[in-house]
Design a protein around this motif. Structure first.
Motif, PDB file in Angstrom:
ATOM      1  N   LEU A 217     -11.346   1.106  14.796  1.00  0.00           N
ATOM      2  CA  LEU A 217     -11.888   2.095  13.680  1.00  0.00           C
ATOM      3  C   LEU A 217     -11.071   2.010  12.311  1.00  0.00           C
ATOM      4  CD1 LEU A 217     -12.416   5.405  15.560  1.00  0.00           C
ATOM      5  CD2 LEU A 217     -13.893   3.744  14.832  1.00  0.00           C
ATOM      6  N   GLU A 218      -9.795   1.558  12.581  1.00  0.00           N
ATOM      7  CA  GLU A 218      -8.655   1.325  11.673  1.00  0.00           C
ATOM      8  C   GLU A 218      -9.384   0.338  10.445  1.00  0.00           C
ATOM      9  OE1 GLU A 218      -4.966   1.952   9.741  1.00  0.00           O
ATOM     10  OE2 GLU A 218      -6.130   3.128  11.131  1.00  0.00           O
ATOM     11  N   GLN A 219      -9.855  -0.771  11.265  1.00  0.00           N
ATOM     12  CA  GLN A 219     -10.491  -1.868  10.218  1.00  0.00           C
ATOM     13  C   GLN A 219     -11.534  -1.647  10.051  1.00  0.00           C
ATOM     14  OE1 GLN A 219      -8.614  -6.028  11.610  1.00  0.00           O
ATOM     15  NE2 GLN A 219      -8.665  -4.970  13.681  1.00  0.00           N
ATOM     16  N   GLU A 220     -12.266  -0.826  10.746  1.00  0.00           N
ATOM     17  CA  GLU A 220     -13.830  -0.459  10.166  1.00  0.00           C
ATOM     18  C   GLU A 220     -13.869   0.538   8.813  1.00  0.00           C
ATOM     19  OE1 GLU A 220     -16.849  -1.506  10.792  1.00  0.00           O
ATOM     20  OE2 GLU A 220     -16.095  -2.697  12.473  1.00  0.00           O
ATOM     21  N   GLU A 221     -12.815   1.360   8.695  1.00  0.00           N
ATOM     22  CA  GLU A 221     -12.518   1.994   7.872  1.00  0.00           C
ATOM     23  C   GLU A 221     -12.240   1.274   6.586  1.00  0.00           C
ATOM     24  OE1 GLU A 221     -10.119   6.203   6.289  1.00  0.00           O
ATOM     25  OE2 GLU A 221      -9.221   5.053   8.251  1.00  0.00           O
ATOM     26  N   TYR A 222     -11.474   0.060   6.497  1.00  0.00           N
ATOM     27  CA  TYR A 222     -11.415  -0.757   5.495  1.00  0.00           C
ATOM     28  C   TYR A 222     -12.582  -1.135   4.959  1.00  0.00           C
ATOM     29  CZ  TYR A 222      -6.389  -0.840   6.772  1.00  0.00           C
ATOM     30  OH  TYR A 222      -5.133  -0.590   7.193  1.00  0.00           O
ATOM     31  N   CYS A 427      -0.005  -2.350  11.309  1.00  0.00           N
ATOM     32  CA  CYS A 427       0.428  -1.527  10.388  1.00  0.00           C
ATOM     33  C   CYS A 427       1.397  -2.701   9.143  1.00  0.00           C
ATOM     34  CB  CYS A 427       1.508  -0.792  10.959  1.00  0.00           C
ATOM     35  SG  CYS A 427       0.762   0.793  11.764  1.00  0.00           S
ATOM     36  N   ARG A 428       1.608  -3.598   9.581  1.00  0.00           N
ATOM     37  CA  ARG A 428       2.647  -4.476   8.670  1.00  0.00           C
ATOM     38  C   ARG A 428       1.393  -5.098   7.734  1.00  0.00           C
ATOM     39  NH1 ARG A 428       7.259  -7.622  12.269  1.00  0.00           N
ATOM     40  NH2 ARG A 428       8.536  -5.818  12.319  1.00  0.00           N
ATOM     41  N   GLN A 429       0.174  -5.880   8.404  1.00  0.00           N
ATOM     42  CA  GLN A 429      -0.740  -6.516   7.453  1.00  0.00           C
ATOM     43  C   GLN A 429      -1.591  -5.573   6.879  1.00  0.00           C
ATOM     44  OE1 GLN A 429      -2.699  -9.492   9.631  1.00  0.00           O
ATOM     45  NE2 GLN A 429      -0.872 -10.007  11.180  1.00  0.00           N
ATOM     46  N   GLY A 430      -1.632  -4.090   7.441  1.00  0.00           N
ATOM     47  CA  GLY A 430      -2.806  -3.572   6.605  1.00  0.00           C
ATOM     48  C   GLY A 430      -2.260  -2.246   5.873  1.00  0.00           C
ATOM     49  N   TYR A 431      -2.959  -1.260   5.741  1.00  0.00           N
ATOM     50  CA  TYR A 431      -2.568  -0.171   4.856  1.00  0.00           C
ATOM     51  C   TYR A 431      -2.540   1.200   5.529  1.00  0.00           C
ATOM     52  CZ  TYR A 431      -3.819  -3.659   1.471  1.00  0.00           C
ATOM     53  OH  TYR A 431      -3.932  -4.823   0.516  1.00  0.00           O
ATOM     54  N   PRO A 432      -1.525   1.274   6.405  1.00  0.00           N
ATOM     55  CA  PRO A 432      -1.426   2.730   7.260  1.00  0.00           C
ATOM     56  C   PRO A 432      -1.490   4.026   6.521  1.00  0.00           C
ATOM     57  CG  PRO A 432       0.774   1.622   6.934  1.00  0.00           C
ATOM     58  CD  PRO A 432      -0.075   0.446   6.430  1.00  0.00           C
ATOM     59  N   ASN A 433      -0.958   3.905   5.299  1.00  0.00           N
ATOM     60  CA  ASN A 433      -0.926   5.324   4.570  1.00  0.00           C
ATOM     61  C   ASN A 433      -2.310   5.338   3.782  1.00  0.00           C
ATOM     62  OD1 ASN A 433       1.305   5.830   5.732  1.00  0.00           O
ATOM     63  ND2 ASN A 433       2.458   4.923   4.276  1.00  0.00           N
ATOM     64  N   PHE A 486      -2.262   2.678   0.858  1.00  0.00           N
ATOM     65  CA  PHE A 486      -0.903   2.068   0.669  1.00  0.00           C
ATOM     66  C   PHE A 486      -0.177   1.322   1.717  1.00  0.00           C
ATOM     67  CE2 PHE A 486      -1.620   5.788  -2.061  1.00  0.00           C
ATOM     68  CZ  PHE A 486      -1.056   5.445  -3.321  1.00  0.00           C
ATOM     69  N   ARG A 487       0.477   0.511   1.566  1.00  0.00           N
ATOM     70  CA  ARG A 487       1.119  -0.326   2.245  1.00  0.00           C
ATOM     71  C   ARG A 487       2.319   0.493   2.850  1.00  0.00           C
ATOM     72  NH1 ARG A 487      -0.440  -5.474   3.998  1.00  0.00           N
ATOM     73  NH2 ARG A 487      -1.354  -6.644   1.896  1.00  0.00           N
ATOM     74  N   ALA A 488       2.890   0.135   4.116  1.00  0.00           N
ATOM     75  CA  ALA A 488       3.850   0.975   4.751  1.00  0.00           C
ATOM     76  C   ALA A 488       5.097   1.129   3.581  1.00  0.00           C
ATOM     77  CB  ALA A 488       4.473   0.574   6.036  1.00  0.00           C
ATOM     78  N   GLY A 489       5.569   2.392   3.514  1.00  0.00           N
ATOM     79  CA  GLY A 489       6.902   2.712   2.777  1.00  0.00           C
ATOM     80  C   GLY A 489       6.514   3.056   1.127  1.00  0.00           C
ATOM     81  N   VAL A 490       5.036   2.922   0.920  1.00  0.00           N
ATOM     82  CA  VAL A 490       5.032   3.015  -0.639  1.00  0.00           C
ATOM     83  C   VAL A 490       4.859   4.544  -0.858  1.00  0.00           C
ATOM     84  CG1 VAL A 490       3.375   2.666  -2.571  1.00  0.00           C
ATOM     85  CG2 VAL A 490       3.840   0.776  -0.974  1.00  0.00           C
ATOM     86  N   LEU A 491       4.330   5.199  -0.069  1.00  0.00           N
ATOM     87  CA  LEU A 491       3.963   6.491  -0.153  1.00  0.00           C
ATOM     88  C   LEU A 491       5.372   7.396   0.188  1.00  0.00           C
ATOM     89  CD1 LEU A 491       1.475   8.009  -0.940  1.00  0.00           C
ATOM     90  CD2 LEU A 491       1.147   8.635   1.467  1.00  0.00           C
TER      91      LEU A 491
END
Length: 775
Positions: A217-222, A427-433, A486-491
Motif C-alpha cells: 500500500l505504501e508504494q501503491e500510494e506513490y 523508508c530510506r528509499q521512499g518518502y515516509p512523511n 518528504f524524505r525522512a527528517g525533512v518534516l
C-alpha cells in the motif's frame, strides 16, 4: 513454565473454608501442574487470586456463578488424579480408587456410578443397537484429559462472553473501538506438530497483512499520487505458502479429508500430502536422517513437521457418554456449558477408537479443529482489514530473560523475520512523511508570510509557492495530487524552524504585553498620586473648620432635618417587607410544588431508564440469538448440502450394485441349467445355491439398511464389495467343482462302459464255457 495461572492462584489463595468446599489438595498432589515451576519471582498468587475474584464481581458475575467456576477449575485438576490400571487377560481398564471420581462428580453435579460407567464402559451405537464397549487404560486416560480440556475451554469461553457483554458499548453509540491483538511469533522447534502449524499459519496471514499495509500500500500510494517511483519487489509474497496450507487439496484440507476415512492413519495422510504437494515451491521433503515427515518454507524459514497423532488432534474427540452426563448435570452452570454439543469440534464417539488412532465420526454435525480454526482466523482477518492497524514489534533480547543482555544475531534474525529491515529500506528509499496541501499551508505558512497572496489560491499552487520560498532541495520532496511527500527528517527540520519562528513571535508578543502592562501600572500610579493630593487637601480643610462654632452648629442641625420623613420611610419599608414576605411564601410554595414534581419526574425517569436498559439487554440477547441461529442455519444448510451430495453418490453406487446383483443372478441361473442333469452333485450345488441366495438376501437387507441410514453408506459399501467378491469367488469355485464333477462323471461313465463290455464278454465267455461243458 507454568500452566494456567488460575490453578496456582486458587491453590495458594483459597481460604481453609474454600479448600474444604472445593475439595482442594496440596499443589504437589496434582499431576497436571506438578511438573512446572510452582511460583514466579515478583508475583503473589494469593493476592492475584483475590484480585481475580474482585474482577469477576466487577464484571457482574453472581456469587453462585463464581462459586461454580471455582468448582469447575478444581474438577479440571482432579481429572489428572484419576488412577487407572489394566485388568489381566482383558482389554478392560479399572479404577484403583474411586475417591477421585466421587470428588469430581460432587463438584460437577453428576451421579458417580453413571460417570464411572461412561468412563470405563461407554455405550456405543452399532447399527440400530447399543452395545457396551470395554475401554483400555490408554483410552480411559485420553478420555479424562480430553474432557478436562473441554470443560476448561468452555468455562474460559463463558468468562470471555460475560466480560464482552458487560463491557459492550451501546449499539446506538456507533461501532468505533480500539482493539489489541497479542500473538506469538513463528515457532520453529526441533520437532513441530499440529499446534505449531496452526500458529505459523496464523503468523503467515498476519505477516501478509503487515507486508500489504507497510510495503504494498505504501508504494501503491506513490503511484496513486502520481509520484515517480520504481516499484521495489522485496520478495515478500506469502500467498503461495498460505495456499499450500489452506486451499483445497492443501495440508489442512487433506487432513480433514483423511478424518472421514475409517481406516486412515497418520502415515496415509503423510503419503497423500507428499503425492499432492509434488512441485510446490513452498513444500519440501525432509532429510532422510530427520524424524520429520515433511517441510514447509514459511516466511521465517524452513520448518519441519512430524504428523504424529494429527488426525486425532484434528478431530479432538470427546466421550459422548461423558458429554451427555455433563449436559444433564444437576448444576445449571455445568449443564449450560454442554447444552449445545453439536458445535463441538470433532464431537464423536470416543468409545469406537483407540487412544492413538482415528475414530469414526458419529451421526450428526462434524467439524474439525482445523475448520473451526480457519473460520475464526478468517473472522479475525476481516476485522483487521476493516480497521486501521498499527503494529508493535516485540524483540526478545536474549533467551535467558536477563536484563541488559543483547544477543545481536538473535535480534537481527527477528528483525529479518518480521519485515522490519524491509520497512527501513523503504523508508530510506521512499518518502515516509506526507501531509495534505491544506494542512501544510495551515501549519507552515508562518515560515513563508509573503509567499501566498491574499484571496483564494489552489492548494497545490500554494504549497509549491511555499516550498520555493523555503528553498528546499527538490530531491527531498515530491508533490502529489493531494499531498506533499518528504524524505525522512525533512518534516522534522521544518518543525524545528516553525518552533523557532513561533518562539520569536511569542517573545515579541510577550514584550508588547509587558509594555502594555507597564503603561497601565504607570497610569495607575499617577491616579493614585492625584487621589492622595485630593485627600491631603480635604484633610487640611477639615483641620481648619473643626474649631469653628458655625461648623459645629451645622454638623449638629443637619441630621435633624430628616427626622420628619423618617417615619414615612419606615412605614413604606414595612409595607415593602410585607410584600416581599408574601412573595417569598408564594415562591416557597411554588418551589415545594416544583420539587415534588421534579422528584416524581426523576422517579419516572429512573423507571424509564431501567426499562430502556432492560429492553436494550433483551435486544442485545435477541441479536446474539439471531446471530447464533443464522450461524446454525448456515452450518445445517452446509451439512444438508453434503448429505445430498453423498446421497447422490450412494444412489449411483446402489445402481451399480443392483446391476452387479442382476449379473450374479444370471450367472446362478446358468449354473442351475448346467447342473440340472447331475445327481448327487446337483443336490450339493442346490444346497450351495440356497446358501448363495441367502447371502443375496442378506445383501438386499443390507441395501435396505443403507437406504434407512445414509451415514453408514461408506462402511456398507465396503461390506457389500467384500461380500460380492466372496460370492464371485464362490461361484468360480462352484464352476470349477461342476467342471470337475462333469469330468469325473465322464470318467465314471467310461469306466462303466468298459465294465459293461467286460461283463458282456465275461457272460459270453461263461455261456461259451457252459455250452462246451454240456457238449
Amino acid at each position: 513454565e507454568r500452566t494456567f495461572h488460575i490453578f496456582y492462584q486458587m491453590l495458594y489463595g483459597a481460604t481453609k473454608e474454600m479448600k474444604e468446599k472445593f475439595l482442594l489438595e496440596d499443589i504437589n498432589e496434582y499431576p497436571f501442574i506438578s511438573n512446572g515451576h510452582e511460583s514466579i519471582a515478583g508475583q503473589d498468587d494469593s493476592q492475584d487470586f483475590l484480585d481475580t475474584l474482585e474482577a469477576l464481581e466487577i464484571m457482574q458475575a453472581a456469587p453462585e456463578e463464581i462459586e461454580t467456576i471455582l468448582k469447575v477449575v478444581s474438577s479440571c485438576l482432579l481429572f489428572g488424579n484419576v488412577e487407572i490400571k489394566q485388568e489381566r487377560n482383558s482389554d478392560q481398564a479399572i479404577l484403583t480408587n474411586n475417591t477421585v471420581t466421587q470428588k469430581i462428580c460432587k463438584l460437577l453435579g453428576m451421579p458417580a456410578v453413571d460417570f464411572e460407567k461412561a468412563l470405563l464402559k461407554p455405550r456405543i451405537k452399532v447399527g440400530r443397537e447399543y452395545v457396551v464397549k470395554a475401554q483400555n487404560q490408554d483410552q480411559v486416560r485420553f478420555s479424562c484429559e480430553s474432557i478436562a480440556k473441554a470443560i476448561y475451554e468452555r468455562t474460559f469461553k463463558w468468562v470471555s462472553q460475560k466480560i464482552n457483554k458487560v463491557l459492550s458499548r451501546n449499539q446506538f453509540q456507533g461501532a468505533a473501538f480500539v482493539g489489541i491483538l497479542d500473538i506469538a511469533g513463528f515457532e520453529i522447534f526441533r520437532i513441530n506438530s499440529f499446534e505449531q502449524l496452526c500458529i505459523n499459519y496464523t503468523n503467515e496471514k498476519l505477516q501478509q497483512l503487515f507486508n500489504h499495509t507497510m510495503f504494498i500500500l505504501e508504494q501503491e500510494e506513490y503511484r496513486t499520487e502520481g509520484i515517480e517511483w520504481k516499484f521495489i519487489d522485496f520478495g515478500l509474497d506469502l500467498q503461495p505458502c498460505i495456499d499450500l496450507i489452506e486451499k483445497p487439496m492443501g495440508i489442512l484440507a487433506l487432513l480433514d479429508e483423511e478424518c472421514w476415512f475409517p481406516k486412515a492413519t497418520d502415515q496415509t495422510y503423510v503419503s497423500k500430502v507428499e503425492n499432492e504437494m509434488v512441485g510446490k515451491s513452498k513444500f519440501a521433503k525432509p532429510d532422510f536422517r530427520s524424524d520429520a515427515d515433511f517441510c514447509v518454507l514459511h516466511y521465517a524459514g524452513y520448518v519441519e513437521y512430524k504428523a504424529d497423532k494429527w488426525l486425532l488432534k484434528n478431530m479432538d474427540p470427546l466421550n459422548e457418554n461423558l458429554v451427555q452426563l455433563l449436559s444433564e448435570s444437576a448444576d445449571f452452570f455445568v449443564a449450560a456449558l454442554f447444552r449445545d454439543t453439536s458445535s463441538n469440534p470433532g464431537f464423536s464417539s470416543m468409545s469406537t477408537a483407540n487412544a492413538g488412532q482415528t475414530s469414526r465420526v458419529r451421526k450428526g454435525m462434524f467439524r474439525t479443529v482445523s475448520q473451526l480454526y480457519k473460520q475464526q482466523l478468517e473472522t479475525l482477518m476481516g476485522v483487521l482489514h476493516d480497521t486501521r492497524p498499527h503494529f508493535v514489534r516485540c524483540i526478545i533480547p536474549n533467551h535467558e530473560k536477563k536484563p541488559g543482555k543483547m544477543v545481536a544475531p538473535l535480534i537481527l534474525e527477528q528483525l529479518r523475520c518480521n519485515g522490519v529491515l524491509e520497512g527501513i529500506r523503504i523508508c530510506r528509499q521512499g518518502y515516509p512523511n506526507r501531509i495534505l496541501f491544506q494542512e501544510f499551508r495551515q501549519r507552515y505558512e508562518i515560515l513563508t508570510p509573503n509567499a501566498i497572496p491574499t484571496g483564494f489560491m489552489d492548494g497545490r499552487k500554494a504549497a509549491t509557492a511555499m516550498l520555493n520560498q523555503l528553498d528546499l532541495d527538490p530531491r527531498l520532496y515530491r508533490i502529489g495530487k493531494s499531498k506533499i511527500f518528504f524524505r525522512a527528517g525533512v518534516l522534522a527540520n521544518l518543525e524545528s524552524e516553525r518552533d523557532e519562528k513561533l518562539r520569536v513571535l511569542i517573545i515579541g508578543i510577550q514584550a508588547l504585553a509587558r509594555g502594555k502592562l507597564a503603561v497601565e501600572n504607570f497610569k495607575k500610579l499617577i491616579q493614585q498620586h492625584k487621589a492622595i493630593q485630593v485627600l491631603q487637601r480635604n484633610g487640611k480643610c477639615y483641620l481648619k473648620l473643626r474649631n469653628w462654632q458655625w461648623w459645629r452648629l451645622f454638623t449638629k442641625v443637619k441630621p435633624l432635618l430628616q427626622v420628619t420623613s423618617r417615619d414615612k420611610e419606615i412605614h413604606e419599608r414595612e409595607e415593602e417587607l410585607k410584600k416581599v414576605q408574601d412573595m417569598h411564601s408564594k415562591d416557597k410554595q411554588t418551589m415545594e410544588e416544583i420539587e415534588a414534581q421534579l422528584k416524581k419526574t426523576s422517579d419516572e425517569r429512573a423507571l424509564l431508564a431501567e426499562q430502556i436498559f432492560r429492553e436494550k439487554e433483551m435486544a442485545a440477547e435477541a441479536d446474539d440469538q439471531r446471530v447464533r441461529l443464522s450461524t446454525k442455519k448456515a452450518e445445517l444448510e452446509e451439512y444438508i448440502h453434503d448429505l445430498e451430495e453423498r446421497i447422490d453418490a450412494e444412489e449411483e453406487k446402489n445402481v451399480k450394485i443392483m446391476s452387479e446383483k442382476k449379473r450374479v443372478e444370471g450367472t446362478i441361473a446358468e449354473l442351475e441349467s448346467t447342473l440340472a442333469d447331475e445327481g448327487n452333485a446337483r443336490q450339493k450345488l442346490s444346497i450351495e445355491k440356497q446358501q448363495l441366495e441367502n447371502k443375496l438376501k442378506a445383501l438386499e437387507d443390507s441395501l435396505a439398511g443403507r437406504e434407512d441410514n445414509i451415514s453408514k453408506m461408506t462402511r456398507d459399501k465396503a461390506q457389500m464389495d467384500s461380500r460380492l467378491k466372496d460370492t464371485q469367488s464362490a461361484l468360480i469355485e462352484e464352476e470349477d467343482k461342476g467342471k470337475a464333477l462333469t469330468k469325473q462323471k465322464m470318467k465314471l461313465e467310461t469306466v462303466l462302459h468298459e465294465l459293461e463290455d467286460k461283463l458282456q464278454k465275461r457272460k459270453k465267455y461263461r455261456l461259451r464255457l457252459c455250452v462246451d461243458t454240456t457238449a
